[in-house]
Enzyme design. Structure first.
Site, PDB file in Angstrom:
ATOM      1  N   PHE A 192      69.993 -19.724 138.778  1.00 21.57           N
ATOM      2  CA  PHE A 192      69.888 -18.457 138.027  1.00 21.57           C
ATOM      3  C   PHE A 192      68.441 -18.071 137.716  1.00 21.57           C
ATOM      4  CE2 PHE A 192      74.107 -19.636 135.617  1.00 21.57           C
ATOM      5  CZ  PHE A 192      74.848 -19.418 136.770  1.00 21.57           C
ATOM      6  N   GLU A 245      67.756 -16.640 128.059  1.00 25.28           N
ATOM      7  CA  GLU A 245      66.729 -17.144 127.117  1.00 25.28           C
ATOM      8  C   GLU A 245      67.353 -17.680 125.832  1.00 25.28           C
ATOM      9  OE1 GLU A 245      62.901 -15.471 126.595  1.00 25.28           O
ATOM     10  OE2 GLU A 245      62.799 -14.813 128.680  1.00 25.28           O
TER      11      GLU A 245
HETATM   12  C1  LIG Z   1      70.959 -13.074 135.170  1.00 27.74           C
HETATM   13  C2  LIG Z   1      70.396 -14.375 134.679  1.00 27.74           C
HETATM   14  C3  LIG Z   1      69.008 -14.592 134.748  1.00 27.74           C
HETATM   15  C4  LIG Z   1      68.480 -15.821 134.306  1.00 27.74           C
HETATM   16  N1  LIG Z   1      67.124 -16.046 134.456  1.00 27.74           N
HETATM   17  C5  LIG Z   1      66.636 -17.316 134.215  1.00 27.74           C
HETATM   18  C6  LIG Z   1      65.278 -17.650 134.530  1.00 27.74           C
HETATM   19  O1  LIG Z   1      64.488 -16.808 134.986  1.00 27.74           O
HETATM   20  N2  LIG Z   1      64.874 -18.929 134.332  1.00 27.74           N
HETATM   21  C7  LIG Z   1      65.690 -19.894 133.845  1.00 27.74           C
HETATM   22  O2  LIG Z   1      65.270 -21.038 133.711  1.00 27.74           O
HETATM   23  N3  LIG Z   1      66.989 -19.602 133.507  1.00 27.74           N
HETATM   24  C8  LIG Z   1      67.480 -18.345 133.686  1.00 27.74           C
HETATM   25  N4  LIG Z   1      68.794 -18.031 133.385  1.00 27.74           N
HETATM   26  C9  LIG Z   1      69.646 -19.054 132.776  1.00 27.74           C
HETATM   27  C10 LIG Z   1      70.075 -18.715 131.342  1.00 27.74           C
HETATM   28  O3  LIG Z   1      69.027 -18.895 130.436  1.00 27.74           O
HETATM   29  C11 LIG Z   1      71.304 -19.562 131.034  1.00 27.74           C
HETATM   30  O4  LIG Z   1      72.370 -19.001 131.797  1.00 27.74           O
HETATM   31  C12 LIG Z   1      71.669 -19.577 129.563  1.00 27.74           C
HETATM   32  O5  LIG Z   1      70.723 -20.315 128.831  1.00 27.74           O
HETATM   33  C13 LIG Z   1      73.078 -20.157 129.287  1.00 27.74           C
HETATM   34  O6  LIG Z   1      73.301 -21.323 129.993  1.00 27.74           O
HETATM   35  P1  LIG Z   1      74.651 -21.464 130.857  1.00 27.74           P
HETATM   36  O7  LIG Z   1      74.752 -20.263 131.714  1.00 27.74           O
HETATM   37  O8  LIG Z   1      74.619 -22.775 131.546  1.00 27.74           O
HETATM   38  O9  LIG Z   1      75.823 -21.432 129.799  1.00 27.74           O
HETATM   39  P2  LIG Z   1      76.452 -22.702 129.056  1.00 27.74           P
HETATM   40  O10 LIG Z   1      75.363 -23.506 128.437  1.00 27.74           O
HETATM   41  O11 LIG Z   1      77.383 -23.397 129.968  1.00 27.74           O
HETATM   42  O12 LIG Z   1      77.255 -21.998 127.887  1.00 27.74           O
HETATM   43  C14 LIG Z   1      78.558 -21.444 128.062  1.00 27.74           C
HETATM   44  C15 LIG Z   1      79.033 -20.944 126.696  1.00 27.74           C
HETATM   45  O13 LIG Z   1      79.133 -22.039 125.782  1.00 27.74           O
HETATM   46  C16 LIG Z   1      78.337 -21.791 124.640  1.00 27.74           C
HETATM   47  N5  LIG Z   1      77.760 -23.054 124.175  1.00 27.74           N
HETATM   48  C17 LIG Z   1      77.201 -24.045 124.913  1.00 27.74           C
HETATM   49  N6  LIG Z   1      76.792 -25.041 124.127  1.00 27.74           N
HETATM   50  C18 LIG Z   1      77.065 -24.665 122.847  1.00 27.74           C
HETATM   51  C19 LIG Z   1      76.864 -25.247 121.574  1.00 27.74           C
HETATM   52  N7  LIG Z   1      76.264 -26.438 121.434  1.00 27.74           N
HETATM   53  N8  LIG Z   1      77.263 -24.569 120.476  1.00 27.74           N
HETATM   54  C20 LIG Z   1      77.869 -23.371 120.591  1.00 27.74           C
HETATM   55  N9  LIG Z   1      78.087 -22.754 121.775  1.00 27.74           N
HETATM   56  C21 LIG Z   1      77.688 -23.391 122.884  1.00 27.74           C
HETATM   57  C22 LIG Z   1      77.266 -20.818 125.096  1.00 27.74           C
HETATM   58  O14 LIG Z   1      76.717 -20.085 124.014  1.00 27.74           O
HETATM   59  C23 LIG Z   1      78.047 -19.938 126.056  1.00 27.74           C
HETATM   60  O15 LIG Z   1      78.778 -18.983 125.331  1.00 27.74           O
HETATM   61  C24 LIG Z   1      69.322 -16.804 133.778  1.00 27.74           C
HETATM   62  C25 LIG Z   1      70.697 -16.561 133.684  1.00 27.74           C
HETATM   63  C26 LIG Z   1      71.235 -15.387 134.144  1.00 27.74           C
HETATM   64  C27 LIG Z   1      72.735 -15.189 134.061  1.00 27.74           C
END
Ligand SMILES: Cc1cc2nc3c(=O)[nH]c(=O)nc-3n(C[C@H](O)[C@H](O)[C@H](O)COP(=O)(O)OP(=O)(O)OC[C@H]3O[C@@H](n4cnc5c(N)ncnc54)[C@H](O)[C@@H]3O)c2cc1C
Length: 385
Positions: A155, A363
């Protein structure tokens, strides 16, 4: 509302507004539909010297801070959030370099970022490391001649399009996140390729892609700062970049509010313009109140970051959470006000509602950031200042 911007800040904002209105707005629907990276817009933004805004003057920049960056991102996002994030991700990609880089590293990379000739990107996220960002698996093993990178980042905004990547990888995997380091990787380095290009709900003109490292040898001098500081550097970076996501949200919400007002001023039902109906007026008033409140918080957070304050985690997270929740609500209400037409791709609010969702996710998701704020509240026993 007057935010007492300096003359230079007003000039930067007006320039970004002009690029957004003249160059981006006319083509935003087409960019979204084609899901193509907006290179022509990137060149327009570069021609207006807007990539110089966030780069120090010694490296051909204008020496602006978080507030100046927010002003540009807000204006670009008012037209198209996909273009705005492509611009902002370049800033994100070189902020660690600006803070921890050596003179040689800065001289080598920053002038090209400032001119917009090369884009930057920042990569921490992996399949196992999203909200749990410390759980990265990509390794950077110290070998003769540099670091050997292996692993996959997921991502990554500007993935495949950027030339300069700040990658967080484990230089000591026995220590987990405390063994992570920030390493600059150039696009054409052997062993560095691009994987899956994501097809997204919104911000569809931006590129979101996997970075794949297979025995990718990077020179030792590409390490940013010291080994083992990578995770701390990344968390510090997000503390300073989150007002920028807030600015993206404010711009998007402002655009959605304006589109809703325009529609309400010309749509007649029951022999009345929508804008004369109290229910619609109250919805628009609430949207306007929240957009202004979000803007005030984002600018305050950006100014706090620029003041050099040590602990900005809470205010920065608050600005991102409040502004992104506002953008989601305002964009959804804008679609509601535009009725069936608002649901159609012919109207900009349809795209804005899709674009808004990501602001609550990247972020740091808004749940994770609320948890961070709550932890600080407990530490300070509920005091707000
Ligand atoms: C379009 C896009 C652009 C991006 N650009 C970048 C980039 O340039 N560089 C980079 O490094 N990353 C990037 N990302 C990654 C982005 O920062 C992550 O997707 C984000 O931090 C969430 O991680 P995840 O998708 O693995 O969700 P998960 O961590 O799997 O979370 C899934 C759900 O569970 C919840 N959750 C998880 N753990 C907890 C907890 N302990 N307490 C409560 N709720 C929780 C989350 O809030 C969410 O609702 C990008 C993502 C997207 C979709």
């Amino acid at each position: 509302m007057d935010y007492f911007l300096t003359e230079e800040q007003q000039t930067i904002r007006d320039l970004a507004r002009r690029v957004a209105e003249e160059r981006i707005l006319p083509v935003r629907a087409e960019l979204d539909e084609k899901e193509e990276f907006p290179w022509a817009m990137i060149h327009d933004i570069a021609a207006a010297d807007l990539f110089r805004v966030f780069v120090p003057e010694e490296y051909d920049g204008l020496g602006g801070g978080c507030l100046e960056l927010c002003l540009v991102v807000e204006e670009l996002s008012r037209a198209c959030s996909g273009v705005a994030v492509s611009y902002a991700a370049s800033a994100l990609g070189c902020m660690t370099l600006m803070e921890y880089g050596t003179e040689e590293q800065k001289k080598k990379y920053l002038p090209d970022i400032a001119s917009g000739k090369r884009l930057g990107a920042f990569a921490i996220t992996e399949p196992t490391a999203g909200s749990d960002a410390g759980n990265i698996k990509t390794t950077a093993e110290k070998v003769e001649g540099g670091y050997l990178l292996n692993g996959t980042k997921q991502f990554i905004t500007n993935g495949g399009e950027a030339e300069i990547y700040t990658v967080i990888a484990l230089t000591d995997k026995s220590k987990g996140a405390r063994g992570a380091s920030a390493i600059l990787v150039e696009k054409d380095t052997p062993g560095f390729t691009f994987g899956k290009k994501e097809k997204k709900l919104g911000i569809r003109s931006s590129a979101t892609r996997e970075l794949v490292f297979k025995n990718c040898l990077v020179p030792a001098e590409n390490l940013l700062g010291r080994e083992g500081l990578g995770f701390i550097q990344a968390m510090r970076l997000f503390d300073r970049s989150r007002p920028g996501i807030g600015a993206q949200a404010v711009g998007l919400a402002q655009g959605a509010l304006e589109a809703a007002v325009d529609y309400a001023e010309q749509r007649v039902q029951f022999d009345q313009l929508l804008i004369t109906m109290p229910v619609i007026q109250h919805m628009l008033a609430d949207m306007a109140i929240n957009v202004e409140a979000a803007r005030a918080l984002v600018y305050a957070a950006a100014r706090y970051v620029d003041s050099g304050a040590k602990s900005v985690t809470e205010v920065s997270a608050a600005a991102k959470v409040f502004a992104s929740d506002t953008a989601m609500k305002v964009a959804t209400d804008a679609v509601q006000i535009c009725g069936g037409s608002g649901y159609m791709r012919d109207y900009p609010v349809e795209k804005m509602m899709r674009d808004a969702k990501i602001l609550q996710i990247y972020e740091g998701t808004n749940q994770i950031l609320r948890s961070a704020i709550a932890v600080n509240l407990r530490k300070r026993k509920g005091r707000t200042a």
